[in-house]
Design a protein around this motif. Structure first.
Motif, PDB file in Angstrom:
ATOM      1  N   GLN A 190       0.851  -1.198   0.000  1.00 34.79           N
ATOM      2  CA  GLN A 190       0.000   0.000   0.000  1.00 34.79           C
ATOM      3  C   GLN A 190       0.888   1.249   0.000  1.00 34.79           C
ATOM      4  N   GLN A 207      -7.203   4.303   4.047  1.00 33.58           N
ATOM      5  CA  GLN A 207      -5.973   3.510   4.212  1.00 33.58           C
ATOM      6  C   GLN A 207      -6.120   2.546   5.389  1.00 33.58           C
ATOM      7  N   ASN A 221       0.432  -7.188   4.731  1.00 35.36           N
ATOM      8  CA  ASN A 221       0.450  -5.763   4.388  1.00 35.36           C
ATOM      9  C   ASN A 221       1.874  -5.225   4.373  1.00 35.36           C
ATOM     10  N   TYR A 266      -6.939   3.459  -3.746  1.00 39.46           N
ATOM     11  CA  TYR A 266      -7.954   3.476  -2.676  1.00 39.46           C
ATOM     12  C   TYR A 266      -9.267   4.033  -3.206  1.00 39.46           C
TER      13      TYR A 266
END
Ligand code: SF4
Length: 400
Positions: A190, A207, A221, A266
């Protein structure tokens, strides 16, 4: 318990005439004194929100509204605000009083609610004073009615059960941000730039929620800034399944992420979670048809502090003029203040909508589509601008 954002809670609107006990009903349901309770008609003016955990549903928010029979100029305004609440309501409770002489207000409200496909529960309050038949009311209003007494608390637990039973009937078409695309041990990178527009000391809601869904799916992640993405790809290479980024750095990172790794944003994930990606992708085709002087509405669902170079105020208008090749006129709206009359707009560009519930975002999309006004969201637009829209949607083959 109260840390679940309001936008992620089931919205239960309480409607009815003045003095039917709406505020008291919320207090009884939540076992708290939140809404101002008074015998004077019309005490509730702006809608009041109260969050609670309603098991087995989970986090909900009750919305106390002004009476649908309010009077005068101010009363009219309050009724307007009450009807606006319907746009975010997942379940509507209509509170009735046996003292009511006519049912015209309720009939018109119920018609409105049914048109919006919102499940309705009718509640006859004050049955400690009247315990006669409710058959007549049910026939007149064509809804199921439950009896309660806020004074004696009779029927309150039954009412909570009935609310819980309605949960499966609520349109939750896309309940996931990304959870349905994650398998155990999938590595998800991310990209969250920490620039001047990033809030101090924390991540933003989309987020945080996306990180949580990767964890829910037992994925792995990796959260980095755009400046560390190249190094991350060198370190983890083919082990990476997907890169999710802030749309604003699409242009900067699109060539860093190899083509075999999924790349999305996102804002695109929230376009599906809160709204309708198909409608947004249809809308994008209209950009090239914009004409000189066309009016564009840029709509954000919250009123955050804006910095120089803000995405909604500066970047999107600039990019839209560049792509369309014509001079355009822009209006902006933020929070709940989307203009009532949107018919003058040739395009609506909406943010990811993380601060409103799905119902409200879908209402905004439906309203635009019924008026034949194309609507797109920031993520879809920025992917298109950087020529990677198809790639950014590869994670959703079901759209084809
Ligand atoms: S502008 Fe939209 S997407 Fe951005 S934080 Fe506000 S509600 Fe969320």
């Amino acid at each position: 318990m109260n840390s679940t954002p309001r936008s992620n809670r089931l919205h239960i609107g309480i409607f009815g005439k003045r003095n039917t006990g709406k505020s008291s009903l919320i207090n009884a349901l939540t076992s708290q004194e939140i809404a101002l309770v008074s015998n004077i008609k019309g005490t509730t003016t702006d809608p009041v929100y109260k969050s609670m955990e309603l098991l087995p549903i989970g986090p909900v928010v009750f919305i106390d509204t002004a009476g649908i029979d309010d009077e005068g100029k101010l009363g009219e305004l309050r009724i307007k605000k009450t009807l606006k609440v319907l746009e975010k309501t997942d379940i509507a409770i209509i509170l009735l009083s046996f003292e009511s002489e006519d049912l015209e207000y309720e009939k018109s409200l119920i018609e409105n609610i049914k048109k919006k496909n919102i499940p309705i529960i009718g509640v006859l309050n004050k049955v400690d004073k009247y315990n006669g038949s409710i058959k007549y009311l049910e026939q007149e209003l064509n809804i199921k009615i439950y009896k309660t007494s806020i004074k004696t608390k009779d029927g309150i637990e039954k009412l909570k059960d009935e609310i819980c039973k309605l949960k499966p009937y609520i349109n939750d078409e896309n309940p996931f941000i990304i959870r349905d695309k994650i398998k155990k041990n999938d590595v998800i990178v991310q990209v969250t730039p920490i620039d001047d527009s990033a809030p101090k000391g924390r991540l933003i809601l989309p987020q945080v929620q996306t990180i949580r869904e990767v964890l829910d799916g037992n994925g792995i992640n990796i959260v980095v800034q755009d400046s560390e993405l190249q190094k991350t790809i060198e370190l983890f290479g083919d082990k990476i399944k997907m890169v999710i980024t802030d749309s604003q750095v699409f242009g900067k990172i699109k060539d860093i992420v190899p083509n075999h790794i999924f790349l999305t944003s996102y804002s695109i994930l929230f376009g599906r979670y809160k709204g309708d990606l198909l409608e947004f992708t249809k809308g994008i085709k209209e950009i090239k048809r914009l004409k000189k002087g066309d009016k564009i509405l840029i709509s954000e669902a919250c009123s955050h502090h804006r910095q120089k170079g803000d995405i909604g105020r500066d970047k999107i208008p600039k990019f839209l003029q560049e792509i369309s090749g014509v001079d355009l006129n822009f209006d902006w709206s933020s929070g709940n203040s989307i203009p009532e009359d949107i018919s003058k707009y040739s395009l609506i560009v909406h943010c990811g909508g993380c601060m409103i519930n799905r119902k409200e975002m879908v209402s905004r999309i439906k309203n635009a589509s019924q008026k034949n006004i194309p609507i797109i969201n920031y993520g879809i637009f920025l992917a298109y601008k950087h020529d990677i829209l198809e790639r950014a949607l590869e994670i959703f083959p079901e759209l084809n």
